[in-house]
Design a protein around this motif. Structure first.
Motif, PDB file in Angstrom:
ATOM      1  N   ASP A  47       0.808  -1.218   0.000  1.00 11.14           N
ATOM      2  CA  ASP A  47       0.000   0.000   0.000  1.00 11.14           C
ATOM      3  C   ASP A  47       0.843   1.271   0.000  1.00 11.14           C
ATOM      4  N   GLN A  48       2.093   1.163   0.434  1.00 13.42           N
ATOM      5  CA  GLN A  48       2.974   2.331   0.470  1.00 13.42           C
ATOM      6  C   GLN A  48       3.893   2.396  -0.748  1.00 13.42           C
TER       7      GLN A  48
ATOM      8  N   GLY B  89      -7.315  -0.966   1.523  1.00 18.44           N
ATOM      9  CA  GLY B  89      -5.938  -0.485   1.486  1.00 18.44           C
ATOM     10  C   GLY B  89      -5.716   0.673   2.439  1.00 18.44           C
ATOM     11  N   TYR B  90      -4.490   1.146   2.437  1.00 18.09           N
ATOM     12  CA  TYR B  90      -4.087   2.243   3.318  1.00 18.09           C
ATOM     13  C   TYR B  90      -3.612   3.438   2.504  1.00 18.09           C
ATOM     14  N   PRO B  91      -3.920   4.625   2.981  1.00 18.78           N
ATOM     15  CA  PRO B  91      -3.394   5.827   2.331  1.00 18.78           C
ATOM     16  C   PRO B  91      -1.905   5.941   2.607  1.00 18.78           C
ATOM     17  N   PRO B  92      -1.236   6.850   1.910  1.00 15.94           N
ATOM     18  CA  PRO B  92       0.193   7.052   2.201  1.00 15.94           C
ATOM     19  C   PRO B  92       0.404   7.351   3.675  1.00 15.94           C
ATOM     20  N   ARG B  93       1.425   6.712   4.214  1.00 10.90           N
ATOM     21  CA  ARG B  93       1.754   6.948   5.623  1.00 10.90           C
ATOM     22  C   ARG B  93       2.160   8.408   5.808  1.00 10.90           C
ATOM     23  N   TRP B 114       1.191   0.550   7.821  1.00  7.70           N
ATOM     24  CA  TRP B 114       0.201   1.196   6.950  1.00  7.70           C
ATOM     25  C   TRP B 114       0.050   0.432   5.636  1.00  7.70           C
ATOM     26  N   THR B 115       0.014  -0.857   5.725  1.00  6.18           N
ATOM     27  CA  THR B 115      -0.242  -1.671   4.535  1.00  6.18           C
ATOM     28  C   THR B 115      -1.024  -2.900   4.967  1.00  6.18           C
TER      29      THR B 115
END
Lengths: 89, 390
Positions: A47-48, B89-93, B114-115
């Motif tokens: 996700d990153q 999902g996750y947004p950018p950390r 964050w994933t």
């Protein structure tokens, strides 16, 4: 142009034939591939935007070193291989 | 609730090596097991959890691909064909500078990747919320879909709580949100459980949250922190459908029950043969009836004395009957994971008589009489993560 090849292991989940790609870095090359095949992104990156832990990318035989920023350079004639690490049970 | 009452009951079995299906054989005599294994999907891939959506009959399977991450698939034909849908999902950390400032100010570093690491729980929204799905994950996030999994959004109301950075892993490196209880009276009211991050409640569909683990006790923590709601390790949280104020919780350090909507919790002490375990089930129509599958202890996660038993209470935990007919009686090494004991709540008026029990070494049993007698379906399956009727 660089050519990118994907592990046959991946084909079971998503169609990803070898292809010529544009880009001067690993990140740019992958971005080019994802432009045509958006679903492939989540199979290769987390996700990153980091290369997934159990995958490796080789550029002309050398494993990429920047797994987070994907900044390793890609020569114009490079052969790029996306491979899975041998892990699991 | 059930959209397909004319179809034979099915059990979906999420395993380390694929999704298996068992069906009840129509007309089978009582002398033979009426349930048989009938199908398999995603063979070779780990299925971390499964959701048969009672509102529309759709089936969702969450995969954890060792190399390629988490995937979610949907079937509209009970598992015959599958289509990959979007993955939570996750947004950018947040930028490193922001994180450092927060660390300096609060002294609680956000160690989350964050994933998405694993979908650990998957639940349907209310009957009046078609398309709403909830997914709980490792590393502890809760995600909502309003369109049957076509898109997902991280529930920031919970994720941005400052207490979240104090959560820690229980069995895994990162915390995990494994139980989601959608209130049958009002689907905006949810209770979720996190290992290790306590129990959290919302009354507004996830906008605002409060800790809801008061009364729980964590002897594995330093004395000053043992009664802190945010450090509790609820292994499994379940809610009675007909009396939704009643919750049962198999906690890392014991067994708890709440009769006031999870506002306060009372420990049920001296539950035989052990109060350690992961799985918990409550009768859909009787809040005093519950089942669990104990293991010896935290340090010995095996059946007590090598004998698989399902303790059942009919009086709110005051007394327990150890049910074992049909289950392995000696030299048994089965451990039942937190989603591997399931009471059948499908249909208009579930009786609470049918349950499935599965183990991490591939044992699967079904009862049709509330646990008095268990029928062995197999002892040769892959490690079983979750079972659900649909």
């Amino acid at each position: 142009m660089p050519t990118i090849h994907f592990t046959p292991h991946l084909q079971r989940h998503i169609d990803s034939p070898p292809r010529e790609v544009e880009g001067d870095t690993v990140g740019e090359v992958l971005g080019s591939v994802f432009g045509d095949n958006p679903r492939l992104r989540s199979y290769l990156l987390d996700d990153q935007g980091r290369l997934r832990e159990h995958l490796s990318i080789f550029v002309d035989g050398d494993a990429v070193s920047d797994r987070e920023g994907l900044s390793d350079p890609v020569p114009g004639t490079a052969e790029i291989y996306v491979l899975q690490a041998l892990s699991g049970g | 609730m059930a959209p397909t009452p004319h179809l034979a009951p099915r059990l979906y079995i999420a395993t380390r090596k694929g999704l298996l299906t068992a069906e009840r054989k129509p007309g089978a005599g009582s002398a033979v097991t009426p349930w048989v294994l009938t199908g398999a999907s995603f063979l070779g891939d780990e299925v971390s959890t499964i959701l048969p959506d009672p509102r529309d009959g759709n089936l969702y399977a969450a995969l954890r691909l060792g190399h390629y991450g988490v995937k979610l698939h949907r079937s509209t034909d009970r598992g015959t064909t599958w289509t990959e849908c979007a993955t939570p999902g996750y947004p950018p950390r947040p930028a490193a500078a922001d994180t450092r400032r927060r660390r300096a100010r609060q002294g609680d570093p956000d160690e989350s990747p964050w994933t998405l690491l694993q979908i650990w729980s998957l639940e349907a929204g209310g009957p009046d919320e078609p398309g709403v799905l909830w997914a709980g994950d490792l590393p502890g996030g809760l995600h909502r879909s309003d369109d049957g999994g076509e898109s997902w959004e991280l529930c920031r109301g919970l994720w941005d709580r400052p207490e979240r950075t104090e959560w820690f892993g229980g069995g895994y490196k990162h915390p995990g949100l494994h139980s989601i209880c959608v209130d049958p009276r009002d689907a905006r009211r949810l209770k979720v459980a996190v290992s290790c991050g306590g129990i959290w409640a919302t009354d507004d569909g996830g906008e605002s949250w409060r800790l809801s683990a008061h009364g729980m006790h964590a002897p594995y923590m330093p004395p000053r922190l043992r009664d802190e709601p945010n450090v509790q390790d609820p292994h499994r949280l379940v809610q009675c459908l007909s009396e939704p104020e009643v919750f049962w919780c198999q906690h890392h350090s014991g067994l708890y029950r709440s009769t006031d909507g999870a506002v306060t919790w009372q420990e049920i002490e001296d539950a035989p043969p052990s109060s350690f375990g992961f799985a918990m089930a409550v009768h859909p129509r009787d809040p005093d009836v519950a089942w669990r599958v104990p293991a010896t202890s935290d340090a010995c996660r095996l059946p007590v004395d090598g004998r698989v038993v399902v303790p059942r209470t009919r009086d709110g935990g005051a007394s327990w009957t150890l049910l074992s007919e049909g289950l392995p009686r000696r030299h048994a090494y089965h451990l039942t994971l937190r989603h591997a004991l399931e009471v059948d709540t499908t249909g208009e008026s579930p009786t609470g008589d049918r349950l499935a029990l599965a183990s991490n070494i591939g044992g699967l049993w079904i009862t049709e009489d509330g646990g008095e007698c268990w029928h062995e379906i197999s002892r040769d399956l892959p490690p079983i993560n979750a079972v659900r009727f649909g």
